[in-house]
Design a protein around this motif. Structure first.
Motif, short mmCIF file in Angstrom:
data_model
loop_
_atom_site.label_atom_id
_atom_site.label_comp_id
_atom_site.label_asym_id
_atom_site.label_seq_id
_atom_site.Cartn_x
_atom_site.Cartn_y
_atom_site.Cartn_z
N CYS A 293 3.59 -9.68 -3.17
CA CYS A 293 3.59 -8.29 -3.52
C CYS A 293 2.64 -8.04 -2.98
O CYS A 293 1.28 -7.67 -2.38
N LYS A 294 3.40 -6.23 -3.15
CA LYS A 294 1.65 -5.62 -2.65
C LYS A 294 1.20 -4.07 -3.27
O LYS A 294 2.08 -3.50 -3.89
N GLY A 298 -3.40 -0.98 -1.47
CA GLY A 298 -2.90 -1.37 -0.90
C GLY A 298 -3.07 -3.15 0.07
O GLY A 298 -2.82 -4.05 0.63
N LEU A 300 -2.58 -7.04 -0.71
CA LEU A 300 -1.39 -8.01 -0.52
C LEU A 300 -1.75 -8.50 -1.70
O LEU A 300 -3.03 -9.95 -1.47
N ASP A 302 -0.32 -12.96 -2.33
CA ASP A 302 0.53 -13.54 -1.87
C ASP A 302 0.08 -14.74 -2.51
O ASP A 302 -0.69 -15.19 -2.19
#
Lengths: 629, 170
Positions: A293-294, A298, A300, A302
């Motif tokens: 999700c971001k 800003g 990220l 992962d």
């Protein structure tokens, strides 16, 4: 207002009319409503075909959204979208230890024992009010599906809920306009659904891990009697905690990769918690889960979480459920080989490592042939159907117990236990007290709940003062305090001074955060703004109650009036009914209430006679000589 | 307050048919339990709660041997006076001390099996006393009061052992 239909005195009201009664599972994560239709317990769906209603409430400026739509908005509007409100029921602010991780604006209500409230754009909302919104939604769903007004509802609570949490649940139901037939313990409800479905006999364990609560109950099932032998649990342990472990793990991963990590916004916290829940659910059938999700700044996210990692992150939570399990087994005085079956309840029991742990503990494969999300609501519906009087040939009897000991504070901050845990309900116990000083006229009584020896380690339920004790020498007064726990597991305390014949009879219903006036005010507010509207609603409520009372008494008269009452006694009661009937046609809600009380009072002797007759009937046909000794 | 034995229609004596007690209890609750009075008037609901409470209380008193013996003596006007009268014969006190010591040892070594063994031993001892009290209630009620006090003593130690086990298991 529609005219009331009331039958001629002495005749029974419309026979075999099917009453609309429902069972409601008010869950931490999801809530459900079920009913018995054509003899089958069924979960009711909304217009989109959803059975589960996410227990999520979003407050807009002048509207309230409950369920899926609210859930979808939780990351966008975390402050005004309340999830898992059940965790806050009957709780004070200091009870919520992980509030740093919860994106709400908690406020401590000063007027009522530090009870917590949440600041939303629609104003301060108590957990009781928020829960009432969920219940209202389910009530509307049920009334739409069943095509009529509900007679009553059975609402389930975790077995390990204490008095404060139970009272809060009952208050919420009242606020939602539901007539509560009974608060039912979730594992007991599950046992009813499972037991009746499978004609089970013997000792069964219900292992119930929900979104926010854990219960373990051990029951003996025998010919329609469900006798709870022992219960234990943790009212702050559930699937949410597994999500939270994943959430913390993701944060750690992200932190280890960046040098500058800003604190999460409320939106990000909610987003990550949602992702964590999805990952947990995914891992039930898959080897690894991707969490992508971001964040709002800003950055990220992962990460990949494997089953093995998840298991090691949450192993301690699984172990935490086994300690109450062991205690319950010990309290029931049972060994593993005496357990006929173990029923899994609650969405969190879908996690494979939970199933393995339960299987290893009980040395048998747990039973999973009922949907763990629905079994509680289905069982509650069955009991609601019986309690509403739809089944005349019922053989269902639930003998439930109190999960926690009740006690009083004594000298030195120690607890004197008055009612031990695992006592079958209803139960009453009396304790005598005396004065400490000459001429003492008042006494402070502090009621606590819990197993620990120190008052400070138990939950404080109520503090009240007994005043008006006649002044006498120290130790001469005799004050008897009686604890009564009713079939809903709710406590009331009464006290009286026994010397000098002075009866200072008081009854305390511990009410947390909300007192009777506050509830009445909330109810009035919810009726609408116009004064005339409020008065009309008050009248309607009073008339509905009066009607319920008259129906009950007429049914009793039809059954036993001829055998237990003489003509005079019967005439007395009937004249009270006539008076109340006349008032019900009028507009004075206060007069209706008074006449209802008078009618009830006039039937006290009749009620006592009927109870005696019931006792005789229960054991009739038993001849003492034929008893085997 | 109704005689508990009469309430369950059972003979007033120590030796009880426990299966019959269970059956009678369930029959009574099936009639008087508050679940059967949900739609009744407040007066009847109150009656039901009081009656169901009394049935539960009576069942508990009759089910446990110590409370059953105490109740039978109480019906004869003999009070066991467990709170105040703690005088015990020497040999019984010795046995108590040994149990307490065994308990303390197990606490240090966290030996749960030893505590389980202790519970078994106390149960056996209680069984002997229960048989004794059954005769004494009829033949020597004053003697029976002492036996009830002994049984209460054992119950109390058993409770403590159970609590210790729960603590050690945590």
């Amino acid at each position: 207002m529609a005219l009331l239909q009331i039958s001629e005195p002495g005749q029974s009201p419309a026979p075999h009319q099917h009453k609309l009664a429902v069972g409601i599972d008010l869950g931490t994560t999801n809530s459900l409503v079920a009913t018995v239709r054509s003899g089958m317990s069924t979960v009711l769906h909304d217009e989109h075909g959803h059975a589960l209603l996410p227990s999520v409430v979003r407050y807009l400026q002048d509207a309230v959204i409950v369920g899926h739509e609210a859930q979808a908005a939780q990351s966008l509007d975390p402050v005004n979208t309340i999830v898992s409100v059940k965790r806050f029921m009957g709780r004070a602010l200091h009870d919520i230890t992980d509030r740093a991780h919860i994106p709400y604006h908690f406020v401590e209500n000063e007027s009522s024992q530090g009870i917590l409230e949440i600041k939303t754009r629609a104003g301060l909302k108590s957990p009781v009010e928020i829960s009432a919104e969920i219940l209202k939604t389910l009530k509307t769903r049920a009334e739409k599906a069943l095509g009529g007004e509900l007679t009553g509802a059975v609402i389930t609570v975790p077995a390990y809920f204490d008095d404060a949490q139970r009272q809060a649940t009952k208050d919420a139901a009242r606020l939602a306009g539901l007539h509560v037939l009974r608060l039912l313990n979730e594992p007991t409800a599950a046992a009813v659904a499972y037991g009746l479905d499978n004609a089970a006999e013997g000792v069964y364990v219900i292992y119930d891990l929900g979104g926010g609560t854990f219960d373990i109950s051990i029951l003996r099932l025998s010919k329609g009697v469900f006798e709870v032998l022992a219960t234990n649990g943790d009212s702050a342990l559930g699937g949410d905690d597994f999500d939270h472990r994943i959430f913390c793990w993701v944060l750690d991963q992200v932190r280890s990769k960046t040098t500058e990590f800003k604190p999460l916004s409320e939106e990000d916290t909610r987003l990550l918690l949602t992702k964590a829940r999805q990952a947990k659910e995914w891992l039930t059938d898959n080897h690894e889960a991707n969490i992508v999700c971001k964040l709002s700044n800003g950055a990220l996210v992962d990460e990949t979480l494997s089953v093995a990692q998840f298991v090691s992150l949450t192993e301690h939570l699984v172990i935490k459920t086994l300690s109450p399990t062991r205690k319950a087994m010990r309290d029931a005085g049972l060994s593993i080989d005496e357990i006929k079956g173990v029923v899994l309840v609650g969405g969190a029991t879908r996690m494979p490592h939970i199933r393995h742990a339960v299987q290893a503990f009980f040395e048998q494969e747990p039973l999973t042939n009922l949907d763990p999300d629905k079994v509680v609501a289905l069982g509650a519906a069955i009991q609601a159907n019986v309690l509403a009087g739809n089944r005349s040939d019922d053989e269902l009897l639930l003998l439930d117990i109190t999960p926690l000991s009740l006690g009083l504070e004594t000298m030195g901050g120690l607890v004197e236990k008055v009612i031990p845990r695992n006592s079958t309900l209803p139960i009453a116990r009396a304790q005598d007290f005396t004065t400490y000083k000459d001429g003492q006229t008042a006494m402070a009584i502090h009621v606590v709940q819990g197993e620990r020896e120190l008052v400070s380690d138990c939950r404080s339920l109520a503090r009240f003062e007994l005043r008006g004790i006649p002044p006498m020498a120290a130790g001469a007064a005799r004050i008897r305090v009686t604890f009564q726990v009713d079939a809903d597991g709710l406590l009331s305390v009464s006290a009286r001074e026994q010397t000098n014949g002075v009866e200072a009879n008081i009854t305390v219903k511990p009410s947390y955060g909300l007192n009777e006036d506050q509830i009445t005010n909330m109810l009035k507010d919810s009726f609408g703004a116009a004064e005339s509207d409020k008065a009309a609603r008050m009248l309607r409520e009073a008339v509905v109650d009066a009607q319920r009372l008259m129906e009950a008494i007429q049914a009793a008269l039809a059954e036993d009036g001829d055998t237990l009452l003489n003509a005079d006694e019967r005439q007395q009661i009937e004249s009270h009914i006539d008076a109340l009937l006349a008032l019900c046609q009028g507009t004075d809600s206060h007069a209706v209430k008074q006449a209802s009380d008078a009618l009830n009072h006039a039937t006290e002797d009749f009620a006592a006679k009927r109870m005696d007759a019931s006792v005789q009937k229960a054991l009739a046909g038993k001849n003492l000589d034929s008893l085997e000794l | 307050m109704q005689n508990y034995f009469a309430l369950f229609q059972l003979p007033q004596q120590f030796a009880l048919d426990m299966t019959l007690l269970d059956t009678q209890y369930r029959k009574l609750q099936a009639e008087v339990h508050p679940d059967k009075f949900v739609n009744a008037s407040p007066a009847e609901r109150l009656q039901s709660m009081q009656m169901a409470t009394q049935v539960n209380e009576a069942y508990q008193v009759l089910k446990q041997p110590t409370s059953r013996a105490r109740y039978l003596l109480q019906l004869q006007g003999i009070h066991t006076d467990e709170e105040n009268n703690t005088a015990m014969p020497g040999d019984f006190l010795m046995a108590q001390m040994e149990w307490r010591e065994a308990m303390d040892d197990a606490r240090v070594t966290k030996d749960i099996p030893a505590l389980d063994a202790l519970l078994t031993e106390m149960r056996a001892q209680a069984k002997v006393l229960q048989q004794q009290v059954a005769n004494e209630i009829v033949a020597a009620p004053t003697q029976a009061a002492l036996t009830v006090r002994k049984l209460r003593f054992i119950d109390k130690v058993s409770e403590d052992v159970n609590q210790l086990i729960a603590q050690l298991e945590e």
